[in-house]
Design an enzyme around this catalytic site. Structure first.
Site, PDB file in Angstrom:
ATOM      1  N   CYS A  17     101.425  68.110 -14.025  1.00  0.00           N
ATOM      2  CA  CYS A  17     100.199  68.847 -13.359  1.00  0.00           C
ATOM      3  C   CYS A  17     100.130  68.170 -11.949  1.00  0.00           C
ATOM      4  O   CYS A  17     100.855  67.425 -11.685  1.00  0.00           O
ATOM      5  CB  CYS A  17      98.737  68.610 -14.198  1.00  0.00           C
ATOM      6  SG  CYS A  17      98.204  67.194 -13.852  1.00  0.00           S
ATOM      7  N   CYS A  20      99.786  64.667 -10.838  1.00  0.00           N
ATOM      8  CA  CYS A  20     100.974  63.869 -10.875  1.00  0.00           C
ATOM      9  C   CYS A  20     101.558  63.814  -9.480  1.00  0.00           C
ATOM     10  O   CYS A  20     102.011  62.943  -8.980  1.00  0.00           O
ATOM     11  CB  CYS A  20     102.140  64.325 -11.721  1.00  0.00           C
ATOM     12  SG  CYS A  20     101.630  64.299 -13.596  1.00  0.00           S
ATOM     13  N   ASP A 424     101.007  91.033  24.444  1.00  0.00           N
ATOM     14  CA  ASP A 424     101.913  91.523  25.649  1.00  0.00           C
ATOM     15  C   ASP A 424     102.270  92.794  25.619  1.00  0.00           C
ATOM     16  O   ASP A 424     102.357  93.543  24.685  1.00  0.00           O
ATOM     17  CB  ASP A 424     102.961  90.344  25.664  1.00  0.00           C
ATOM     18  CG  ASP A 424     104.003  91.033  26.821  1.00  0.00           C
ATOM     19  OD1 ASP A 424     103.629  90.905  27.752  1.00  0.00           O
ATOM     20  OD2 ASP A 424     105.179  90.853  26.451  1.00  0.00           O
ATOM     21  N   ASP A 606     106.860  88.350  23.196  1.00  0.00           N
ATOM     22  CA  ASP A 606     108.013  88.077  23.099  1.00  0.00           C
ATOM     23  C   ASP A 606     109.073  87.401  24.098  1.00  0.00           C
ATOM     24  O   ASP A 606     110.006  86.648  23.796  1.00  0.00           O
ATOM     25  CB  ASP A 606     108.737  89.491  23.094  1.00  0.00           C
ATOM     26  CG  ASP A 606     108.853  90.107  24.345  1.00  0.00           C
ATOM     27  OD1 ASP A 606     107.950  90.155  25.026  1.00  0.00           O
ATOM     28  OD2 ASP A 606     110.029  90.801  24.574  1.00  0.00           O
ATOM     29  N   ASP A 610     105.734  84.162  27.734  1.00  0.00           N
ATOM     30  CA  ASP A 610     104.684  84.275  26.885  1.00  0.00           C
ATOM     31  C   ASP A 610     104.504  82.854  25.847  1.00  0.00           C
ATOM     32  O   ASP A 610     103.532  82.848  25.227  1.00  0.00           O
ATOM     33  CB  ASP A 610     104.923  85.373  25.516  1.00  0.00           C
ATOM     34  CG  ASP A 610     104.708  86.913  26.537  1.00  0.00           C
ATOM     35  OD1 ASP A 610     103.912  86.962  27.264  1.00  0.00           O
ATOM     36  OD2 ASP A 610     105.550  87.400  26.063  1.00  0.00           O
TER      37      ASP A 610
END
Length: 711
Positions: A17, A20, A424, A606, A610
């Site tokens: 679980c 652990c 942009d 892009d 930027d």
């Protein structure tokens, strides 16, 4: 793709679980390891080493806790469960045996057969179930105690042992049927095992996206060998694990491309949907880039390998998705803190329940012990531990399959709260495929074009690429030296005669002319030599993306370094009412910083210019055709470079966070309601075991809805 730093990753068998996983993480952090992530759902641990301990000592330490370590786990296998392969797992065989012996004990409660009511027969039926339960839950409980974070199995083994020993004492001293809880002990073990089987199968499904991506990696390739004497070509099948850069391979129609590379002969159409989410074929010819794992649907090509193994785009995407799944968002930290102390608190409640019932309320020893056992077995820390990671795996997996790379769980939670999106313009809202509309210069035409070609071939800006694409076929570049790019302004260099040249925005020419309407200005030796006008088109999906944001009450801004007239024209066409033009990278950065202080702000860009704004924004979003710097700076990458994916990404993030909140509410609500009901005797241990066994299944099932629900 983003460069992935070196980390150690190992598979871990034996985690039952999330507690652990928390315990192993604490153990590794105590060893001084950095960036430790342990995933119960993926059955993996990742960490960075330090000088205080060796890698072998780390693995030995995990083994000493009672877990089994698998070095360099294969993503196509699963150390948690294998429900989709032939044969049953050990856990399923344990459940089958327990069910066979438990069924008669349950039937004894309803059927009048005397043999089923015989105490000796009931003990013999319960004994193999208890042995299996003691081995399964006892070993898990012991491992969790070693890590210092007791798990749910501590409660299960204590509850079933109490019922079994109480029944054994009653049988040994002939105290009668009222002291026999054989069916209680057996039923608790069988029901919890049933829940474990369902849970492990379900947890596996939440992480299926990574396995599906991993299975895209082909296992064999056809390598072309050239005889050094005759020059004849021959084909041999080799394992993709043996591929090296520079080797040449043959790929025919229907074949998976074995690794990243370039086409050196032939042509065809490749299906890259596994990377981009787009089903349209991508044309490939000599010099075209190829993505390993994509399918050549049409044609036949020879390709040269450029990246192999962990350096391929697919391998790095898998690694980044796994890292994102391991990076839990802040909303998960509270659940982890509660899970870590949950078991000791429940043990205290069980003791108080027994003592209060027996000594204060005088309900008798039998009812007091039954209430106490019910408290132990109904409590479920696993539901809290699984609430976040299962939803995160399903959400990030769905995003990856749709061509959206979200780099961490923290980013996912932040993106779900985005209130402002800043775009942009050039290359983001527009196609970035420019053409030269017009140009004017006092220099001879061939000289002006040679200067442009000589400078712009060093730039990654979309305008520069378009100029090179338009001029390189018919003109030769002027050789340039000491070329350097000026962020937000342009590019400059020198020729062999010492003449200096600059090409860029109006910022480099503002002292020479008042006309700021042109895209590119060229200076020679500090004097204006000419200018160019470029044409660009809006992306066909840009208007839909802006409309989606508007419908979901997300504010949109246009922030561009381009001229006012072009920025205004683009904003009006898209319905963006707030826009800013002629902004330098520093000005973009300052504006993004101010917006981020007012609310959660996403920046979509892009270009190299930027990158600072992408890094400063609450969430930076880049398209896959962006510059490498922009992709590295971004938190989210739209692999198909399609702005429709922006709305999809926001929707997935919102619904994933909503699912996490639903899961956590259920986990907390269940325990807050169930434990008091068990403590006052309104739930017997068998009903309690049934409720506990399926509480985490409900959480996982809710997470699985993310894979198919409408976003």
């Amino acid at each position: 793709m983003t460069e992935v730093s070196t980390i150690h990753r190992v598979g871990i068998e034996g985690m039952d679980c999330n507690n652990c996983a928390i315990g192993i993480k604490r153990f590794l952090e105590k060893k001084g390891l950095q960036n430790v992530d342990v995933s119960f759902a993926n059955a993996e641990a990742s960490f960075e080493m330090n000088n205080a301990v060796t890698y072998e000592e780390v693995l030995e330490g995990i083994e000493n806790l009672g877990y089994h370590v698998i070095e360099e786990p294969d993503e196509t296998t699963d150390t948690v469960a294998q429900p989709d392969v032939a044969g049953w797992s050990d856990l399923e065989w344990k459940l089958l045996v327990c069910a066979i012996f438990t069924l008669p004990l349950l039937l004894s409660m309803f059927l009048p057969f005397e043999i089923l009511h015989n105490s000796a027969v009931q003990m013999l039926l319960c004994l193999p179930v208890f042995i299996i339960g003691a081995d399964h839950f006892g070993s898990s409980a012991l491992k969790s105690l070693k890590t210092g974070v007791p798990n749910m199995d501590v409660l299960i083994i204590m509850g079933t042992t109490a019922a079994f020993l109480y029944s054994l004492i009653g049988f040994a001293f002939g105290l009668g049927h009222n002291y026999m809880f054989w069916e209680t002990a057996a039923t608790i073990i069988t029901l919890v095992l049933t829940g474990n089987v369902i849970e492990r199968r379900s947890v596996r499904q939440t992480g299926s996206a990574i396995r599906e991506l991993s299975k895209l990696q082909p296992t064999v390739a056809r390598r072309i060998k050239i005889d050094s004497v005759t020059g004849h070509e021959s084909i041999e099948e080799v394992s993709t694990k043996s591929i090296r850069t520079g080797q040449v391979f043959l790929v025919n129609t229907g074949d998976r491309i074995p690794t990243d590379g370039i086409v050196v002969w032939g042509s065809g159409g490749a299906n890259e949907a596994m990377m981009t989410g787009e089903s349209l074929l991508v044309e490939k010819g000599e010099g075209s880039a190829l993505i390993g794992g994509s399918v050549l649907e049409i044609g036949s090509i020879k390709m040269k390998a450029t990246k192999v193994g962990k350096d391929t785009a697919l391998a790095q995407i898998i690694e980044l998705v796994k890292r994102a799944q391991a990076n839990q968002p802040p909303i998960h930290k509270l659940a982890d803190r509660i899970s870590a102390v949950f078991v000791p608190v429940v043990l205290l409640i069980a003791i108080v329940t027994f003592a209060g019932g027996y000594f204060y309320f005088n309900i008798g020893f039998k009812q007091s012990i039954l209430n106490s056992i019910a408290v132990l077995v109904i409590s479920c820390p696993c539901a809290m531990g699984l609430a976040t990671p299962t939803a995160l795996m399903a959400g990030l997996g769905r995003a990856a399959k749709n061509g959206i790379l979200i780099k961490s769980g923290t980013v996912l939670e932040t993106m779900a709260k985005v209130s402002t999106v800043v775009f942009d313009k050039t290359g983001t809202l527009t196609t970035g495929y420019f053409t030269i509309k017009s140009m004017k210069s006092e220099l001879p035409d061939f000289e002006f074009k040679a200067i442009l070609l000589g400078l712009e071939r060093y730039s990654a800006h979309p305008l520069a690429k378009a100029i090179v694409r338009a001029l390189e076929k018919d003109h030769k570049p002027l050789p340039m030296f000491e070329v350097r790019e000026m962020k937000g302004m342009g590019i400059m260099g020198k020729d062999t005669d010492g003449n200096t040249y600059m090409a860029g925005s109006y910022n480099i020419a503002d002292e020479f002319t008042d006309d700021n309407t042109h895209n590119i200005y060229v200076l020679k030796n500090g004097k204006l030599a000419g200018w160019l006008d470029m044409e660009d088109e809006l992306r066909p999906d840009a208007a839909d993306a802006v409309e989606y944001l508007s419908k979901h009450h997300i504010k949109t801004l246009l922030l561009s370094g381009d001229h006012t007239d072009k920025t205004t024209q683009a904003a009006r066409k898209l319905g963006i009412t707030e826009y800013y033009a002629n902004r330098l990278p520093k000005e973009k950065l300052d504006m993004i910083e101010d917006l981020s202080k007012k609310g959660v702000t996403a920046m979509v860009g892009d270009g190299i210019n930027d990158a600072p704004a992408l890094a400063k924004a609450s969430v930076g979003i880049a398209l896959s055709n962006a510059s490498q710097v922009a992709i590295d700076s971004a938190d989210v990458v739209l692999l198909n470079s399609n702005l429709h994916s922006l709305g999809n990404a926001l929707g997935i993030c919102r619904h994933t966070v909503l699912t996490i909140k639903q899961n956590l509410f259920w986990a907390f609500f269940y325990n807050l309601l169930a434990i008091p009901l068990a403590a006052v005797g309104l739930l017997n241990p068998m009903i309690a075991a049934f409720a506990m066994a399926f509480s985490d299944v409900i959480v996982i099932g809710n997470s699985l809805r993310l894979k198919t629900k409408k976003i």
